[in-house]
Motif scaffolding. Structure first.
Motif, mmCIF file in Angstrom:
data_model
loop_
_atom_site.group_PDB
_atom_site.id
_atom_site.type_symbol
_atom_site.label_atom_id
_atom_site.label_comp_id
_atom_site.label_asym_id
_atom_site.label_seq_id
_atom_site.Cartn_x
_atom_site.Cartn_y
_atom_site.Cartn_z
ATOM 1 N N ILE A 159 -9.423 12.219 -11.564
ATOM 2 C CA ILE A 159 -10.335 11.195 -11.038
ATOM 3 C C ILE A 159 -9.565 9.922 -10.725
ATOM 4 C CG2 ILE A 159 -12.343 9.780 -11.589
ATOM 5 C CD1 ILE A 159 -13.311 12.044 -13.402
ATOM 6 N N CYS A 160 -8.648 9.546 -11.619
ATOM 7 C CA CYS A 160 -7.839 8.331 -11.395
ATOM 8 C C CYS A 160 -6.968 8.476 -10.149
ATOM 9 C CB CYS A 160 -6.960 8.062 -12.607
ATOM 10 S SG CYS A 160 -7.846 7.841 -14.156
ATOM 11 N N GLN A 161 -6.326 9.627 -10.016
ATOM 12 C CA GLN A 161 -5.423 9.842 -8.888
ATOM 13 C C GLN A 161 -6.150 9.813 -7.547
ATOM 14 O OE1 GLN A 161 -1.890 10.554 -8.791
ATOM 15 N NE2 GLN A 161 -1.933 9.766 -10.869
ATOM 16 N N THR A 193 0.828 -1.205 0.000
ATOM 17 C CA THR A 193 0.000 0.000 0.000
ATOM 18 C C THR A 193 0.863 1.257 0.000
ATOM 19 O OG1 THR A 193 -0.194 -0.100 2.424
ATOM 20 C CG2 THR A 193 -1.970 -1.104 1.125
ATOM 21 N N TRP A 194 1.979 1.216 0.735
ATOM 22 C CA TRP A 194 2.936 2.336 0.738
ATOM 23 C C TRP A 194 3.476 2.567 -0.671
ATOM 24 C CZ3 TRP A 194 8.230 2.565 -0.352
ATOM 25 C CH2 TRP A 194 8.914 3.700 0.094
ATOM 26 N N LEU A 195 3.888 1.488 -1.322
ATOM 27 C CA LEU A 195 4.427 1.584 -2.679
ATOM 28 C C LEU A 195 3.363 2.042 -3.667
ATOM 29 C CD1 LEU A 195 6.782 0.968 -4.672
ATOM 30 C CD2 LEU A 195 5.842 -1.347 -4.868
ATOM 31 N N SER A 196 2.154 1.525 -3.529
ATOM 32 C CA SER A 196 1.090 1.830 -4.488
ATOM 33 C C SER A 196 0.684 3.293 -4.435
ATOM 34 C CB SER A 196 -0.126 0.932 -4.227
ATOM 35 O OG SER A 196 0.197 -0.424 -4.426
ATOM 36 N N TYR A 197 0.470 3.817 -3.212
ATOM 37 C CA TYR A 197 0.062 5.214 -3.154
ATOM 38 C C TYR A 197 1.181 6.128 -3.630
ATOM 39 C CZ TYR A 197 -1.858 9.652 -1.887
ATOM 40 O OH TYR A 197 -2.325 10.942 -1.970
ATOM 41 N N GLY A 198 2.406 5.855 -3.201
ATOM 42 C CA GLY A 198 3.520 6.683 -3.640
ATOM 43 C C GLY A 198 3.695 6.664 -5.152
ATOM 44 N N SER A 199 3.472 5.516 -5.769
ATOM 45 C CA SER A 199 3.698 5.376 -7.208
ATOM 46 C C SER A 199 2.667 6.120 -8.042
ATOM 47 C CB SER A 199 3.699 3.894 -7.584
ATOM 48 O OG SER A 199 4.781 3.225 -6.957
ATOM 49 N N PHE A 200 1.516 6.446 -7.461
ATOM 50 C CA PHE A 200 0.564 7.280 -8.184
ATOM 51 C C PHE A 200 1.200 8.607 -8.597
ATOM 52 C CE2 PHE A 200 -3.039 4.651 -6.697
ATOM 53 C CZ PHE A 200 -3.868 4.704 -7.813
ATOM 54 N N TYR A 201 2.208 9.054 -7.850
ATOM 55 C CA TYR A 201 2.854 10.327 -8.163
ATOM 56 C C TYR A 201 3.638 10.287 -9.469
ATOM 57 C CZ TYR A 201 1.511 12.818 -3.987
ATOM 58 O OH TYR A 201 0.782 13.477 -3.031
ATOM 59 N N PHE A 202 3.998 9.095 -9.930
ATOM 60 C CA PHE A 202 4.700 9.010 -11.206
ATOM 61 C C PHE A 202 3.852 9.545 -12.346
ATOM 62 C CE2 PHE A 202 7.190 5.417 -9.161
ATOM 63 C CZ PHE A 202 8.368 6.154 -9.081
ATOM 64 N N THR A 203 2.554 9.281 -12.314
ATOM 65 C CA THR A 203 1.676 9.784 -13.374
ATOM 66 C C THR A 203 1.009 11.109 -12.996
ATOM 67 O OG1 THR A 203 -0.029 8.279 -12.507
ATOM 68 C CG2 THR A 203 1.195 7.563 -14.451
ATOM 69 N N ARG A 204 1.276 11.586 -11.782
ATOM 70 C CA ARG A 204 0.701 12.863 -11.349
ATOM 71 C C ARG A 204 1.623 14.033 -11.667
ATOM 72 N NH1 ARG A 204 -1.603 13.819 -5.279
ATOM 73 N NH2 ARG A 204 -2.491 11.781 -5.830
ATOM 74 N N LYS A 205 2.932 13.843 -11.536
ATOM 75 C CA LYS A 205 3.861 14.970 -11.593
ATOM 76 C C LYS A 205 4.530 15.163 -12.941
ATOM 77 C CE LYS A 205 5.962 16.522 -8.049
ATOM 78 N NZ LYS A 205 6.918 16.754 -6.937
ATOM 79 N N GLY A 206 4.301 14.259 -13.880
ATOM 80 C CA GLY A 206 4.937 14.403 -15.182
ATOM 81 C C GLY A 206 4.559 15.698 -15.884
ATOM 82 N N PHE A 207 3.301 16.096 -15.761
ATOM 83 C CA PHE A 207 2.831 17.297 -16.442
ATOM 84 C C PHE A 207 3.528 18.548 -15.928
ATOM 85 C CE2 PHE A 207 -0.556 20.623 -17.015
ATOM 86 C CZ PHE A 207 -0.407 20.735 -18.388
ATOM 87 N N SER A 208 3.780 18.619 -14.616
ATOM 88 C CA SER A 208 4.415 19.811 -14.049
ATOM 89 C C SER A 208 5.828 20.007 -14.600
ATOM 90 C CB SER A 208 4.450 19.725 -12.518
ATOM 91 O OG SER A 208 5.242 18.630 -12.103
ATOM 92 N N VAL A 209 6.543 18.910 -14.868
ATOM 93 C CA VAL A 209 7.894 19.003 -15.432
ATOM 94 C C VAL A 209 7.821 19.240 -16.942
ATOM 95 C CG1 VAL A 209 10.096 17.798 -15.717
ATOM 96 C CG2 VAL A 209 8.785 17.512 -13.602
ATOM 97 N N ALA A 210 6.864 18.600 -17.603
ATOM 98 C CA ALA A 210 6.723 18.763 -19.053
ATOM 99 C C ALA A 210 6.350 20.198 -19.426
ATOM 100 C CB ALA A 210 5.666 17.799 -19.579
ATOM 101 N N LYS A 211 5.774 20.954 -18.498
ATOM 102 C CA LYS A 211 5.409 22.343 -18.770
ATOM 103 C C LYS A 211 6.607 23.157 -19.261
ATOM 104 C CE LYS A 211 1.649 22.865 -15.391
ATOM 105 N NZ LYS A 211 1.310 23.420 -14.072
ATOM 106 N N VAL A 212 7.783 22.852 -18.739
ATOM 107 C CA VAL A 212 8.989 23.582 -19.145
ATOM 108 C C VAL A 212 9.168 23.503 -20.654
ATOM 109 C CG1 VAL A 212 11.509 23.641 -18.934
ATOM 110 C CG2 VAL A 212 10.100 23.209 -16.910
ATOM 111 N N GLU A 213 8.856 22.354 -21.248
ATOM 112 C CA GLU A 213 8.970 22.174 -22.695
ATOM 113 C C GLU A 213 7.726 22.668 -23.423
ATOM 114 O OE1 GLU A 213 11.722 20.905 -24.381
ATOM 115 O OE2 GLU A 213 12.628 21.211 -22.402
ATOM 116 N N LEU A 214 6.560 22.419 -22.855
ATOM 117 C CA LEU A 214 5.313 22.769 -23.529
ATOM 118 C C LEU A 214 5.145 24.276 -23.707
ATOM 119 C CD1 LEU A 214 2.909 20.245 -21.738
ATOM 120 C CD2 LEU A 214 3.875 20.060 -24.039
#
Length: 305
Positions: A122-124, A25-46
């Motif tokens: 909704i997924c997050q 459960t620790w790993l699962s909740y933490g790993s949701f951040y992999f698909t949550r934070k990509g957009f914030s970093v991609a903004k630099v390029e977008l």
């Protein structure tokens, strides 16, 4: 068998399962951040004209769509976790998050990003309530403060890792879509581990409830009554929700959390862009530097617990 277990202070099989549930459960909740934070970093390029030339206003509307759906989803998934169990909810939410992240990496318009990031919200939101419920099934009330303090180290630690991974993916592959695709592939591996390792309750694996195991005699009757209400149908579920919404402490904690969240998500969603503009750093450098904010989180979570 259950009556025999009460005579032992510790049961090795029970303790192994507790460690296993804590880990997955620790790993699962933490790993949701992999698909949550990509957009914030991609903004630099977008934001770059030669890439997509999106404006900050457009990006902020996309963030807003995510946050609204995330808030609504917390209500929905919490009830679904009670009714259908953690396993089904996390399976569905995590897989949907993976697919949406893959689709975001293939997006080419503001509307596509906005729609998909709204769905991602909704997924997050499927992670927090059901996984906390799962922990509550294996850890008793008297130990939850301490245990959850350690458990809550997942989101700052994985928040740091997610930003670094997204930035590294852009740098290594030379294109912003990999800020979504690489983290999504990591989350898929966690999804497989979840299927293999997780179970909803001790009773599902032939063990007694955690209250029985720890000798909390006053709690099983209360838990049984609550569980019965929840499974008796819609009326029982809404009775529980009514009890929660009439609790003053819930409103107080909700108000405090509501005021903290805007600041946290401001840093989470915009610090890579801020770092890039101030220091002229790459997406990888911006993501890594901004993620240092998260590294102080584990200490605060453990101390609070």
């Amino acid at each position: 068998m259950f009556s025999q277990l009460r005579t032992f202070q510790r049961n090795s099989r029970y303790e192994r399962w507790r460690c296993r549930i804590f880990f997955i459960t620790w790993l699962s909740y933490g790993s949701f951040y992999f698909t949550r934070k990509g957009f914030s970093v991609a903004k630099v390029e977008l934001l770059k004209p030669e890439v997509m030339g999106m404006s900050k206003i457009e990006l902020s509307w996309i963030d807003g769509a995510y946050l609204v759906s995330y808030a609504i989803g917390q209500f929905v998934w919490g009830m679904c976790g009670d009714r259908f169990g953690t396993r089904r909810v996390i399976q569905a939410g995590m897989m949907a998050s993976i697919l949406v992240a893959m689709a975001m990496g293939a997006s080419s318009t503001t509307w596509m990003f906005g729609t998909l990031f709204c769905i991602q919200g909704i997924c997050q939101s499927s992670g927090w309530a059901p996984l906390n419920k799962n922990m509550g099934e294996f850890f008793s009330r008297r130990e939850r403060g301490r245990v959850m303090g350690f458990w809550c180290t997942n989101y700052p630690l994985f928040g740091f890792l997610a930003s670094v991974l997204a930035g590294w993916s852009i740098s290594y592959y030379g294109s912003w879509p990999y800020a979504f695709w690489v983290p999504a592939s990591i989350l898929f591996m966690v999804w497989i581990l979840f299927l293999l390792l997780q179970r909803n309750r001790p009773e599902d694996i032939g063990l007694p409830s955690i209250e029985f195991y720890h000798g909390d005699d006053a709690i099983p009757a209360e838990r049984e009554a609550t569980t019965k209400e929840a499974h008796d149908g819609v009326a029982g579920t809404w009775k529980i929700i009514q009890d929660v919404f009439t609790n003053r402490i819930v409103w107080l904690l909700g108000a405090v959390y509501f005021l903290l969240k805007p600041t946290r998500y401001l840093v989470l969603f915009w610090s890579p862009v801020y770092i890039h503009e101030r220091l002229n750093t790459s997406a990888y450098e911006s993501g890594t530097i901004s993620a240092i904010f998260d590294l102080a989180g584990p200490l605060g979570a453990i101390t609070g617990g």
